[in-house]
Design a protein around this motif. Structure first.
Motif, PDB file in Angstrom:
ATOM      1  N   PRO A 190       0.811  -1.218   0.000  1.00  0.00           N
ATOM      2  CA  PRO A 190       0.000   0.000   0.000  1.00  0.00           C
ATOM      3  C   PRO A 190       0.848   1.274   0.000  1.00  0.00           C
ATOM      4  N   LYS A 191       0.184   2.368  -0.365  1.00  0.00           N
ATOM      5  CA  LYS A 191       0.758   3.715  -0.263  1.00  0.00           C
ATOM      6  C   LYS A 191       2.131   3.827  -0.925  1.00  0.00           C
ATOM      7  N   VAL A 192       2.246   3.244  -2.116  1.00  0.00           N
ATOM      8  CA  VAL A 192       3.494   3.342  -2.882  1.00  0.00           C
ATOM      9  C   VAL A 192       3.596   4.747  -3.464  1.00  0.00           C
ATOM     10  N   GLU A 193       4.667   5.436  -3.131  1.00  0.00           N
ATOM     11  CA  GLU A 193       4.842   6.816  -3.581  1.00  0.00           C
ATOM     12  C   GLU A 193       5.776   6.938  -4.774  1.00  0.00           C
ATOM     13  N   ASP A 194       6.771   6.070  -4.851  1.00  0.00           N
ATOM     14  CA  ASP A 194       7.712   6.118  -5.972  1.00  0.00           C
ATOM     15  C   ASP A 194       8.359   4.751  -6.137  1.00  0.00           C
ATOM     16  N   ARG A 234       1.652  10.586 -10.311  1.00  0.00           N
ATOM     17  CA  ARG A 234       2.667  11.243 -11.129  1.00  0.00           C
ATOM     18  C   ARG A 234       3.859  10.326 -11.408  1.00  0.00           C
ATOM     19  N   ASN A 235       4.133   9.405 -10.491  1.00  0.00           N
ATOM     20  CA  ASN A 235       5.287   8.517 -10.627  1.00  0.00           C
ATOM     21  C   ASN A 235       4.907   7.126 -11.134  1.00  0.00           C
ATOM     22  N   ILE A 236       3.744   7.001 -11.732  1.00  0.00           N
ATOM     23  CA  ILE A 236       3.193   5.671 -11.980  1.00  0.00           C
ATOM     24  C   ILE A 236       4.026   4.842 -12.960  1.00  0.00           C
ATOM     25  N   ASP A 237       4.616   5.447 -13.966  1.00  0.00           N
ATOM     26  CA  ASP A 237       5.416   4.653 -14.907  1.00  0.00           C
ATOM     27  C   ASP A 237       6.671   4.109 -14.241  1.00  0.00           C
ATOM     28  N   VAL A 292       6.422  -6.836 -10.501  1.00  0.00           N
ATOM     29  CA  VAL A 292       5.147  -6.107 -10.508  1.00  0.00           C
ATOM     30  C   VAL A 292       4.170  -6.793 -11.459  1.00  0.00           C
ATOM     31  N   GLN A 293       2.981  -7.105 -10.946  1.00  0.00           N
ATOM     32  CA  GLN A 293       1.968  -7.835 -11.712  1.00  0.00           C
ATOM     33  C   GLN A 293       0.745  -6.986 -12.029  1.00  0.00           C
ATOM     34  N   SER A 294       0.384  -6.085 -11.131  1.00  0.00           N
ATOM     35  CA  SER A 294      -0.816  -5.272 -11.342  1.00  0.00           C
ATOM     36  C   SER A 294      -0.631  -3.933 -10.667  1.00  0.00           C
ATOM     37  N   LEU A 295      -1.412  -2.949 -11.114  1.00  0.00           N
ATOM     38  CA  LEU A 295      -1.502  -1.646 -10.466  1.00  0.00           C
ATOM     39  C   LEU A 295      -2.895  -1.545  -9.866  1.00  0.00           C
ATOM     40  N   VAL A 296      -2.975  -1.175  -8.587  1.00  0.00           N
ATOM     41  CA  VAL A 296      -4.230  -1.208  -7.845  1.00  0.00           C
ATOM     42  C   VAL A 296      -4.598   0.206  -7.402  1.00  0.00           C
ATOM     43  N   ILE A 327      -3.977   5.121 -14.524  1.00  0.00           N
ATOM     44  CA  ILE A 327      -3.603   3.792 -14.030  1.00  0.00           C
ATOM     45  C   ILE A 327      -3.727   2.761 -15.138  1.00  0.00           C
ATOM     46  N   LEU A 328      -4.830   2.801 -15.880  1.00  0.00           N
ATOM     47  CA  LEU A 328      -5.073   1.830 -16.939  1.00  0.00           C
ATOM     48  C   LEU A 328      -4.023   1.919 -18.040  1.00  0.00           C
ATOM     49  N   LEU A 329      -3.712   3.140 -18.476  1.00  0.00           N
ATOM     50  CA  LEU A 329      -2.730   3.311 -19.552  1.00  0.00           C
ATOM     51  C   LEU A 329      -1.344   2.848 -19.113  1.00  0.00           C
TER      52      LEU A 329
END
Length: 317
Positions: A102-106, A144-147, A156-160, A197-199
């Motif tokens: 949870p709460k991944v910032e970067d 902002r740091n999602i990529d 990493v398997q999924s973005l939640v 998130i989806l992109l």
């Protein structure tokens, strides 16, 4: 590289408190695609150490069928993260598919978990990289740091999507998670967040999972919320109560008619583009022209349908 298949279905992801033996045992018999046993928000600070032991015992006791088994640890700003990982992975890593962080910032949050997982796997004699990571996107900074987050580790398997913390992060004016804020009367206030998130997920070959709808007694509202993200292309959604599971599985599976059509498109395109079929790039299927773009769209529907266990109507007689 993680050996876990990122494409396993996560249409319904059931949240289960790691402190409740009764709820954990009940979850084993439910039809959710994935279960996450929670050590974070659902467990009080004084109960976290005991909950780790309950989770290890539950994972090792079997009875989970083919469900994905995930544990949500506490985030890196707490004093519990390393203990969660060491105890759970060291005690039941062979029966664990992924860690939900949870709460991944970067990217550094994911990289730190990757390094710790590798150490525990080595010490425990587990295959290196077999346990996946599912980062939760819960703040403006994380979006902002999602990529960088998505590519921080091959685990990493999924973005939640974590809607409640995200709403607080951007000062959204509502206390009802998942509903539109007062004054936002046109469109969807979450659209930019969800599409970002989806992109990112699609760019990096990951699954995109929507967060929970907290009004668990309002199944119609859950279906509306799930339908919006399924329509965008998300792979699944968290469920907080058994009554939401069937709805999620249905909504995030292709309709039978769409699956049948996708299979027909793939079959027709494969034949007509072959030498025996004339080697054509664009052909008619009924009243509709299909081409390579049609094939790509059909592959998505077909793949999701097959993962959900669908069969063509003309093959089920």
């Amino acid at each position: 590289m993680s050996s876990v298949d990122h494409a396993r279905p996560r249409r319904s992801v059931l949240a289960v408190p790691g402190s409740s033996d009764k709820m954990i045992e009940k979850a084993k018999g439910l039809d959710a695609d994935a279960i996450f046993l929670d050590l974070e928000d659902a467990v009080a600070p004084i109960a976290k150490a005991e909950a780790r032991g309950r989770i290890v015992s539950a994972l090792n006791s079997g009875g989970w069928g083919d469900k994905l088994k995930v544990v949500r640890v506490n985030d890196w700003t707490t004093p519990w993260t390393h203990g969660d990982v060491i105890d759970v992975v060291g005690g039941a890593g062979a029966n664990l598919d992924a860690i939900l962080l949870p709460k991944v910032e970067d990217a550094s949050h994911v990289q730190a978990l990757d390094l710790l997982l590798t150490q525990v796997e080595k010490i425990s004699g587990l295959p290196i990289g077999a346990i996946g990571i599912e980062p939760q996107i819960e703040s403006a900074r994380s979006l902002r740091n999602i990529d960088e987050i998505a590519t921080a580790s091959p685990r990493v398997q999924s973005l939640v999507f974590g809607p409640a913390d995200m709403m607080a992060s951007v000062n959204m004016r509502t206390l009802v998670v998942g509903e539109q804020p007062e004054g936002y009367d046109t469109g969807d206030a979450y659209h930019h967040i969800l599409m970002t998130i989806l992109l990112a997920a699609r760019t990096h070959g990951l699954q995109a999972i929507d967060g929970p709808y907290l009004q668990i007694r309002d199944l119609d509202a859950f279906r509306r919320a799930a339908g919006r993200t399924a329509g965008l292309g998300f792979d699944g959604k968290w469920v907080l109560h058994p009554t939401q599971i069937d709805a999620a599985n249905e909504i995030f599976s292709p309709r039978q008619a769409d699956f049948d059509k996708a299979e027909q498109i793939l079959e027709a395109y494969e034949f007509h583009t072959s030498e025996s079929g004339g080697g054509r790039g664009a052909v008619m299927l009924g009243e509709e022209m299909i081409d390579e773009a049609s094939r790509k769209m059909a592959l998505v529907i077909s793949g999701k349908g097959r993962a959900a266990g669908l069969l063509r109507s003309d093959q089920t007689q």
